[in-house]
Scaffold this motif. Sequence first.
Motif, PDB file in Angstrom:
ATOM      1  N   LYS A  23       0.719  -1.149   0.121  1.00 50.53           N
ATOM      2  CA  LYS A  23      -0.224  -0.090  -0.154  1.00 50.53           C
ATOM      3  C   LYS A  23       0.891   1.421  -0.240  1.00 50.53           C
ATOM      4  CE  LYS A  23      -4.208  -1.967   2.190  1.00 50.53           C
ATOM      5  NZ  LYS A  23      -5.251  -2.028   3.196  1.00 50.53           N
ATOM      6  N   THR A  24       1.982   1.098   0.542  1.00 54.22           N
ATOM      7  CA  THR A  24       3.039   2.301   0.507  1.00 54.22           C
ATOM      8  C   THR A  24       3.603   2.543  -0.703  1.00 54.22           C
ATOM      9  OG1 THR A  24       3.547   1.820   2.997  1.00 54.22           O
ATOM     10  CG2 THR A  24       5.093   3.148   1.673  1.00 54.22           C
ATOM     11  N   TYR A  25       3.845   1.609  -1.539  1.00 54.08           N
ATOM     12  CA  TYR A  25       4.162   1.701  -2.943  1.00 54.08           C
ATOM     13  C   TYR A  25       3.392   1.099  -4.031  1.00 54.08           C
ATOM     14  CZ  TYR A  25       7.909   2.010  -6.484  1.00 54.08           C
ATOM     15  OH  TYR A  25       8.745   2.451  -7.716  1.00 54.08           O
ATOM     16  N   PRO A  26       2.055   1.508  -4.448  1.00 51.04           N
ATOM     17  CA  PRO A  26       1.141   0.738  -5.262  1.00 51.04           C
ATOM     18  C   PRO A  26       1.658   0.665  -6.519  1.00 51.04           C
ATOM     19  CG  PRO A  26       0.326   2.688  -4.114  1.00 51.04           C
ATOM     20  CD  PRO A  26       1.797   2.873  -3.789  1.00 51.04           C
ATOM     21  N   ASN A  27       1.709  -0.642  -6.884  1.00 46.75           N
ATOM     22  CA  ASN A  27       2.112  -1.050  -8.384  1.00 46.75           C
ATOM     23  C   ASN A  27       3.540  -0.827  -8.302  1.00 46.75           C
ATOM     24  OD1 ASN A  27      -0.438  -1.763  -9.506  1.00 46.75           O
ATOM     25  ND2 ASN A  27      -0.987   0.411  -9.417  1.00 46.75           N
ATOM     26  N   GLY A  28       4.281  -0.508  -7.379  1.00 45.16           N
ATOM     27  CA  GLY A  28       5.805  -0.599  -7.424  1.00 45.16           C
ATOM     28  C   GLY A  28       6.531  -1.822  -6.987  1.00 45.16           C
ATOM     29  N   LEU A  29       5.860  -2.745  -6.215  1.00 46.42           N
ATOM     30  CA  LEU A  29       6.506  -4.010  -5.787  1.00 46.42           C
ATOM     31  C   LEU A  29       5.668  -5.318  -6.465  1.00 46.42           C
ATOM     32  CD1 LEU A  29       7.240  -2.565  -2.222  1.00 46.42           C
ATOM     33  CD2 LEU A  29       9.016  -3.194  -3.836  1.00 46.42           C
ATOM     34  N   GLN A  30       6.259  -6.220  -6.188  1.00 49.17           N
ATOM     35  CA  GLN A  30       5.690  -7.597  -6.479  1.00 49.17           C
ATOM     36  C   GLN A  30       5.608  -8.234  -5.083  1.00 49.17           C
ATOM     37  OE1 GLN A  30       8.720  -9.466  -9.294  1.00 49.17           O
ATOM     38  NE2 GLN A  30       8.296  -8.030 -10.900  1.00 49.17           N
ATOM     39  N   PHE A  31       4.953  -9.175  -4.950  1.00 49.37           N
ATOM     40  CA  PHE A  31       4.786 -10.037  -3.966  1.00 49.37           C
ATOM     41  C   PHE A  31       4.706 -11.525  -3.935  1.00 49.37           C
ATOM     42  CE2 PHE A  31       2.172 -12.421  -0.767  1.00 49.37           C
ATOM     43  CZ  PHE A  31       3.048 -12.174   0.236  1.00 49.37           C
ATOM     44  N   GLY A  32       5.500 -12.038  -3.121  1.00 53.96           N
ATOM     45  CA  GLY A  32       5.468 -13.513  -3.161  1.00 53.96           C
ATOM     46  C   GLY A  32       5.599 -14.245  -1.747  1.00 53.96           C
ATOM     47  N   GLY A  33       4.975 -15.204  -1.801  1.00 50.16           N
ATOM     48  CA  GLY A  33       4.857 -16.075  -0.353  1.00 50.16           C
ATOM     49  C   GLY A  33       3.719 -16.710  -0.063  1.00 50.16           C
ATOM     50  N   GLY A  34       3.395 -17.772  -0.403  1.00 49.69           N
ATOM     51  CA  GLY A  34       2.018 -18.318  -0.071  1.00 49.69           C
ATOM     52  C   GLY A  34       1.032 -17.907  -1.189  1.00 49.69           C
ATOM     53  N   VAL A  35       1.380 -17.438  -2.212  1.00 48.93           N
ATOM     54  CA  VAL A  35       0.463 -17.051  -3.233  1.00 48.93           C
ATOM     55  C   VAL A  35      -0.199 -18.221  -3.857  1.00 48.93           C
ATOM     56  CG1 VAL A  35      -0.061 -15.664  -5.372  1.00 48.93           C
ATOM     57  CG2 VAL A  35       1.681 -15.063  -3.537  1.00 48.93           C
ATOM     58  N   SER A  49       2.272  -5.004  -8.157  1.00 53.60           N
ATOM     59  CA  SER A  49       2.301  -5.098  -9.136  1.00 53.60           C
ATOM     60  C   SER A  49       1.972  -6.386  -9.972  1.00 53.60           C
ATOM     61  CB  SER A  49       3.354  -4.227 -10.006  1.00 53.60           C
ATOM     62  OG  SER A  49       4.755  -4.989  -9.686  1.00 53.60           O
ATOM     63  N   HIS A  50       2.675  -7.433  -9.365  1.00 51.37           N
ATOM     64  CA  HIS A  50       2.581  -8.827  -9.682  1.00 51.37           C
ATOM     65  C   HIS A  50       2.543  -9.549  -8.621  1.00 51.37           C
ATOM     66  CE1 HIS A  50       4.635  -6.552 -13.118  1.00 51.37           C
ATOM     67  NE2 HIS A  50       4.466  -7.797 -13.927  1.00 51.37           N
ATOM     68  N   VAL A  51       2.067 -10.844  -8.737  1.00 50.85           N
ATOM     69  CA  VAL A  51       2.200 -11.829  -7.460  1.00 50.85           C
ATOM     70  C   VAL A  51       3.138 -12.876  -8.221  1.00 50.85           C
ATOM     71  CG1 VAL A  51      -0.137 -11.482  -6.525  1.00 50.85           C
ATOM     72  CG2 VAL A  51       0.101 -13.121  -8.492  1.00 50.85           C
ATOM     73  N   ILE A  52       3.971 -13.276  -7.029  1.00 48.06           N
ATOM     74  CA  ILE A  52       4.843 -14.247  -7.399  1.00 48.06           C
ATOM     75  C   ILE A  52       4.765 -15.747  -6.905  1.00 48.06           C
ATOM     76  CG2 ILE A  52       7.633 -14.982  -7.115  1.00 48.06           C
ATOM     77  CD1 ILE A  52       7.652 -11.712  -6.467  1.00 48.06           C
ATOM     78  N   VAL A  53       4.701 -16.717  -7.671  1.00 45.35           N
ATOM     79  CA  VAL A  53       4.265 -17.859  -7.441  1.00 45.35           C
ATOM     80  C   VAL A  53       5.169 -19.219  -7.508  1.00 45.35           C
ATOM     81  CG1 VAL A  53       2.329 -19.501  -7.582  1.00 45.35           C
ATOM     82  CG2 VAL A  53       1.761 -17.281  -8.143  1.00 45.35           C
ATOM     83  N   THR A  54       5.235 -19.973  -6.486  1.00 50.82           N
ATOM     84  CA  THR A  54       6.139 -21.198  -6.590  1.00 50.82           C
ATOM     85  C   THR A  54       5.500 -22.421  -6.102  1.00 50.82           C
ATOM     86  OG1 THR A  54       8.076 -19.501  -6.005  1.00 50.82           O
ATOM     87  CG2 THR A  54       8.596 -21.925  -6.116  1.00 50.82           C
ATOM     88  N   SER A  55       5.592 -22.455  -4.658  1.00 57.43           N
ATOM     89  CA  SER A  55       5.197 -23.909  -4.182  1.00 57.43           C
ATOM     90  C   SER A  55       3.622 -24.339  -4.433  1.00 57.43           C
ATOM     91  CB  SER A  55       5.174 -23.719  -2.524  1.00 57.43           C
ATOM     92  OG  SER A  55       6.496 -23.478  -2.341  1.00 57.43           O
ATOM     93  N   TYR A  56       2.817 -23.275  -4.716  1.00 60.76           N
ATOM     94  CA  TYR A  56       1.359 -23.731  -5.145  1.00 60.76           C
ATOM     95  C   TYR A  56       1.547 -24.425  -6.382  1.00 60.76           C
ATOM     96  CZ  TYR A  56      -3.179 -23.201  -7.019  1.00 60.76           C
ATOM     97  OH  TYR A  56      -4.607 -23.180  -7.621  1.00 60.76           O
TER      98      TYR A  56
END
Length: 253
Positions: free
Chosen positions: A71-83, A97-104
């Motif tokens: 929320k502090t940097y909208p569309n500036g960071l990707q997120f991963g971890g349990g997605v 801006s994006h979600v990062i997916v692995t284990s799923y």
Amino acid sequence: MTQFRPCIDLHQGKVKQIVGGSLNDKGAKENFISDYDAAHYAALYREHNLTGGHVIALGKGNHNEAISALKTYPNGLQFGGGVTARNAQSYLEAGASHVIVTSYLFENGEFSWDRLDKVKRETGVDRLVLDLSCRRTANGWYIATDRWQTITSTEVNSANLIELADHCDEFLIHAADVEGLQSGIDEELVTLLGQGCPVAVTYAGGARSLDDLKRVNQLSNGKVDLTIGSALDIFGGQGITLDECILWNQTKA
């Protein structure tokens, strides 16, 4: 040209730098624990227009910090971890801006095309990053899931990179064996990524100085970006400063 990509790694509700291969249910070997929260770093990256960075939640207890950063940097960071397909949209709505997916994407160590399709329907190809973080074996590099503890049967090679590239916007690849060690990048892996990635790719693991940005640029012909964590001054490191990384991006843009 190779760009520096920032990161915010969250563990047990704190911004930390850890030795990646040490992460397990009991904890991890810690290089650095910040006195600042995730929003502080997100604001810093926003101030300097550093794009394409990622917030990674390593285990439970990190949700509030992650959402605050997004929320502090909208569309500036990707997120991963349990997605997963169920929660991917919520992180995009929170500002990722994006979600990062692995284990799923894996079931019993096998890659699931069905799960990839499910998450893709939620995010679209243009907002999906596939995390192909891996460990080196006698037969090459293989994707590692479950906080890099489970080695899957999916190899990181040119054929698989080309096939998976049709289903995402970018790749994120931690070299888990050298992550957090500041012992130098995995040059062979960086070279492979530079030769075989049809989409943008960020490499992380072992970077320790400005020379590593130069080396990744050289080995990948400018096609692979680099994340620097433990060696960076804002994370207690002494190998390279954030100001040097910002200047690199400005001169190499």
